[in-house]
Design an enzyme around this catalytic site. Structure first.
Site, PDB file in Angstrom:
ATOM      1  N   GLN A  51     -19.376 -15.889  54.250  1.00 22.23           N
ATOM      2  CA  GLN A  51     -20.579 -16.355  53.563  1.00 22.23           C
ATOM      3  C   GLN A  51     -20.856 -15.481  52.354  1.00 22.23           C
ATOM      4  O   GLN A  51     -20.892 -14.256  52.458  1.00 22.23           O
ATOM      5  CB  GLN A  51     -21.774 -16.320  54.522  1.00 22.23           C
ATOM      6  N   ILE A  57     -17.413 -20.574  54.103  1.00 20.10           N
ATOM      7  CA  ILE A  57     -16.105 -20.973  54.613  1.00 20.10           C
ATOM      8  C   ILE A  57     -16.211 -21.131  56.128  1.00 20.10           C
ATOM      9  O   ILE A  57     -16.647 -20.216  56.823  1.00 20.10           O
ATOM     10  CB  ILE A  57     -15.020 -19.922  54.290  1.00 20.10           C
ATOM     11  N   LYS A  73     -14.309 -25.363  52.731  1.00 18.04           N
ATOM     12  CA  LYS A  73     -15.011 -24.583  51.713  1.00 18.04           C
ATOM     13  C   LYS A  73     -16.203 -25.404  51.241  1.00 18.04           C
ATOM     14  O   LYS A  73     -16.046 -26.550  50.816  1.00 18.04           O
ATOM     15  CB  LYS A  73     -14.063 -24.289  50.552  1.00 18.04           C
ATOM     16  N   ASP A 175      -8.479 -16.436  37.494  1.00 19.36           N
ATOM     17  CA  ASP A 175      -9.178 -15.518  38.399  1.00 19.36           C
ATOM     18  C   ASP A 175      -8.224 -14.976  39.462  1.00 19.36           C
ATOM     19  O   ASP A 175      -8.488 -15.070  40.662  1.00 19.36           O
ATOM     20  CB  ASP A 175     -10.378 -16.206  39.058  1.00 19.36           C
TER      21      ASP A 175
END
Length: 338
Positions: A51, A57, A73, A175
């Site tokens: 969290q 998740i 997700k 990312d």
């Protein structure tokens, strides 16, 4: 590996890797609650795995099944998860991935396979994936030790394969970090690059975007590892991903980067700019008194001199890493010894 998280808190290794947060916050759903994807398939929330303020998740299973071998997700409907869903639907279709694997005579490519998605309670969007093992971040935290050069080279080669695929499909990841790399251990280790919330279509219709600073939100992604382009608010390009991978490689093997302890994104950007044209100083800082890896030197020198819209030579980059791996007695076929 146990079923585990798709996203974790943005803490990389032993230094704090801060993530820009722009998405709305989300509240947990009750375990046992069911969601229905766009095909009508129901999924039962079994266990909250992770969290954060912006993402949840869960382990999930199909109703009447005792196996929870999928993860869900969940995030705000109009947040970054919509961008991830768009990428997965457009550029990561299982048929396209399989075709690429056959054409390139590979046995595996670590692209996550989204097996379901949908909306829930008017305010949530969710994506469902088969379990992909453990995140690299959680593995290194458990072991509490740095990765060997051999393991880093194995990881880098496999991630390069994924990057070449998504770049050929007009997208960049933007990312790359240990939180977004997942490993399934077995006779052969499978390495996945996940977390496409910041994925960007850098070359729509074959036309590369122009370099424009401040055209996007600056510092998006995991601040410690994003490229200088991302710091400046320029759209990420192929070189952004390859440079980020280089920063990750250094951090996984040496545990530090010159900007690891800095807390302000602008300060991090200043340091990255300083070392862009002095790879030797960057390596010297990270390796300290240890012998500098020639493979790291070759890779970083190549990716730091790439032009914004230049097509990288993926084959040369991977050959350099895999040759160094062979000299260390390793190979791509060996399981990751973490």
């Amino acid at each position: 590996c146990n079923t585990s998280l798709l996203c974790e808190c943005a803490v990389a290794g032993r230094g704090k890797a801060k993530k820009a947060k722009h998405a709305p916050t989300v509240e947990p759903l009750q375990e046992g609650e069911e969601v229905t994807d766009t095909t009508g398939q129901k999924w039962k929330l079994m266990k909250l795995q992770s969290q954060s303020m912006t993402e949840l998740i869960y382990e999930v299973s199909r109703p009447n099944s005792k196996e929870s071998n999928h993860i869900l997700k969940l995030a705000a409907k109009d947040g970054k998860i919509f961008n991830e869903q768009n990428f997965l639907q457009r550029a990561a279709k299982p048929a396209s991935v399989e075709k690429w694997i056959r054409q390139n005579k590979m046995d595996f490519l670590g692209i996550p396979s989204c097996v379901g998605f949908g909306l829930h309670a008017d305010s949530y969007r969710f994506l469902i994936f088969p379990s992909m093992g453990q995140s690299l971040h959680s593995v290194t935290e458990q072991e509490n030790e740095l990765l060997s050069e051999k393991v880093v080279l194995q990881l880098a080669c496999r991630i390069l394969d994924v990057l070449q695929y998504i770049h050929s499909n007009e997208y960049v990841h933007a990312d790359i970090s240990a939180e977004n790399i997942y490993i399934t251990q077995g006779q052969k280790s499978q390495v996945y690059l996940v977390g496409y919330c910041h994925a960007f279509r850098y070359c729509p219709g074959g036309q590369h975007v122009e370099y424009r600073e401040a055209s996007r939100t600056p510092h998006e992604g995991t601040v410690e590892f994003i490229s200088l382009d991302a710091h400046k608010g320029a759209a990420p390009s192929r070189r952004s991903d390859l440079q980020s991978l280089g920063y990750c490689m250094l951090h996984w093997h040496t545990g530090t980067l010159p900007w690891t302890e800095l807390t302000q994104p602008d300060q991090v950007a200043t340091e990255k700019h300083r070392y862009m044209e002095d790879v030797e100083a960057l390596l010297s800082h990270c390796f300290g008194k240890k012998k500098v890896s020639s493979a790291f030197h070759t890779y970083l020198t190549a990716v730091m001199t790439l032009q914004y819209s230049e097509q990288p030579d993926y084959s040369a980059l991977k050959t350099g890493l895999s040759d160094a791996l062979l000299k260390l007695g390793g190979s791509m076929e060996q399981p990751l010894s973490i």
